[in-house]
Design a protein around this motif. Structure first.
Motif: not given
Ligand SMILES: Nc1nc2c(ncn2[C@@H]2O[C@H](COP(=O)(O)OP(=O)(O)OP(=O)(O)O)[C@@H](O)[C@H]2O)c(=O)[nH]1
Ligand SMILES: [Mg+2]
Length: 470
Positions: A122, A119, A140, A465-467, A144, A137, A470
């Motif tokens: 971002t 992440g 993300h 929590r992001f990949c 998903t 947010e 990103k």
């Protein structure tokens, strides 16, 4: 704009082989790094035009050609991160993409070049003021999203719909707070710097908007996690057959042997743009076999965890063993379905042949919501109709904003503080300090939502929590 001293690089596309794979570089030296690995077809350096895709070759530090690719250089600040950004559109082989990243990482760089954290692109966009926290947010959430509804609401947030709503509310409250605080100056004189009645109207309007956002959270949760529907009943009533009929695929094993299903079998279907997850379970009966007992425990767990419980029955009026004893949580919706309409008879007719009024009479007498046949498909689409009705009741489709758990915590806190403001305004008289403190708290909560001041811990939690890429 904040200045980040180093450059970051990562594969931006999904970690699997595909037609195209993109490697992204962001940072002050992005263009310079590109010129070291990218040459024209003839092997010469390319003169890069901002925003234009250039075709050429990627070469490693040892001069070995890694790939033929398209490269684009986008100068900051009008980029996603706000920094200079470079993208290399390569062939989508994961091994190759890793080599490209390794080649970039081995380049000489004054500022330093390193692999991006999850992440981080971002996060830089957020820290550089290109997006607020709700938009970050939303990136993300958009990636998903698993249904149309989830996609649309995330997109609305990415467009800044939530940010605008919160900003507007905060601006109004900041103005009121300034007026209330001004009254401290004139406490000795009898000067009213704000209008309590008008302020009360504003506070109530804000509370109403925040309540709508709380409702939007419940809807967002359904969009994100889907609606959980569990099929339960005695063994052999046709639960697995119903699952297969609803999903229109051979998902669960069906046999005439009671106790066939042991483990939970699940399958998903999009209904009205929302993902429904159907779970077939072990039939409920007093079991001795430890495997079957464990299966029944799982059935009971899913009854507790699900939004909708479909109780399947295959005899009307009186079940031979009595109706299964199901402990239902209070708010769970129960749909009672009488199956095997192709063989069961009522008034000397197969249930499938009943007139509408006879079927309604049977449903009313037996307390069934539906009479179906998993075998022939009779009335199976009506299960979807009932679920659509459930959705209409539980989803506020007019509110298209996506609200996540972090945001709803601040929304609820703001609401609690606004509740305290209301009596202070109604009672009137000399409670300005308290009122100002409450308003300041509400503004603080609204600031948390859009991320005006946010701690490093909270940011780490969000972007972690992001990949990567990103
Ligand atoms: N005639 C008729 N038979 C059905 C219907 N639905 C299921 N059956 C039959 O009933 C038997 C049991 O079906 P299942 O779907 O395995 O039942 P279940 O409730 O999953 O059973 P367990 O897994 O043992 O709990 C099978 O022989 C099915 O072919 C129906 O609508 N009509
Ligand atoms: Mg079964």
């Amino acid at each position: 704009m904040r200045y980040f001293p180093d450059n970051i690089v990562a594969v931006a596309t999904a970690p699997q082989n595909g037609a195209i794979g993109i490697v992204r570089i962001s940072g002050v030296e992005a263009k310079n790094l590109l010129t070291h690995v990218f040459v024209s077809q003839s092997g010469l350096a390319v003169s890069l035009v901002p925003g234009r895709l250039h075709f050429g070759r990627l070469v490693g530090v040892d001069g070995v050609v890694l790939d033929h690719c398209l490269a684009v250089y986008m100068p900051g600040p009008h980029t996603f991160t706000g920094e200079d950004v470079v993208e290399l559109h390569c062939h989508g082989n994961l091994l190759l993409l890793k080599k490209v990243v390794a080649a970039v990482l081995s380049l000489p760089s004054k500022a330093g070049i390193r692999g991006a954290e999850p992440g981080e692109f971002t996060k830089r966009a957020y820290l550089n003021g290109k997006v607020d926290l709700t938009q970050a947010e939303a990136v993300h959430e958009l990636i998903t999203a698993s249904s149309d509804a989830a996609l649309n609401s995330s997109l609305a947030n990415l467009d800044g719909a939530l940010k605008q709503l919160i900003d507007h509310m905060r601006d109004q409250l900041v103005t009121v707070l300034a007026d209330v605080e001004a009254s401290f100056e004139f406490s000795e004189e009898d000067i009213q710097t704000y209008n309590p009645a008008q302020t009360l109207v504003l506070v109530e309007a804000c509370a109403q908007k925040l309540k709508t956002l709380e409702a939007a959270y419940r809807t967002s949760k359904l969009y994100d996690h889907g609606v959980s529907v569990v099929l339960v009943g005695r063994p052999n009533v046709g639960k697995s057959s119903l699952l297969n009929a609803i999903l229109v695929e051979d998902r669960a094993i069906v046999t005439e042997v009671p106790g066939t299903t042991r483990d939970v079998v699940e399958g998903a279907k999009i209904i009205d743009g929302v993902r429904f997850i159907f779970r077939d379970t072990a039939g409920l009966r007093p079991a001795q076999d430890p495997i079957e007992k464990t299966g029944i425990d799982k059935t009971n767990e899913w009854i507790q965890k699900s939004d909708v419980v479909i109780v399947v029955l295959d005899h009307f009026n009186q079940e031979p063993d009595g109706e299964p004893d199901i402990m239902l949580p209070q708010k769970t919706t129960v749909i009672r379905v009488l199956n095997k309409a192709d063989v069961l008879e009522y008034k000397q007719k197969k249930l499938e042949q009943l007139s509408d009024s006879e079927r309604e009479e049977l449903q009313r007498l037996g307390g069934y919501d539906l009479v179906v046949s998993a075998k022939s498909g009779y009335q199976i689409p009506h299960i979807e109709t009932l679920l659509k009705k459930w959705l209409d009741h539980h989803c506020d489709k007019t509110n298209c904003l996506h609200i996540n758990e972090r945001q709803v915590r601040s929304i609820s806190q703001a609401l609690a503080k606004l509740d305290l403001c209301q009596p202070l305004l109604q009672e009137g008289g000399l409670r300005e300090e308290l009122l100002a403190a409450c308003l300041r708290d509400v503004i603080g909560c609204l600031n948390d939502i859009v991320g005006i001041v946010t701690s490093e811990d909270v940011l780490a939690n969000i972007f972690g929590r992001f990949c990567i890429g990103k």
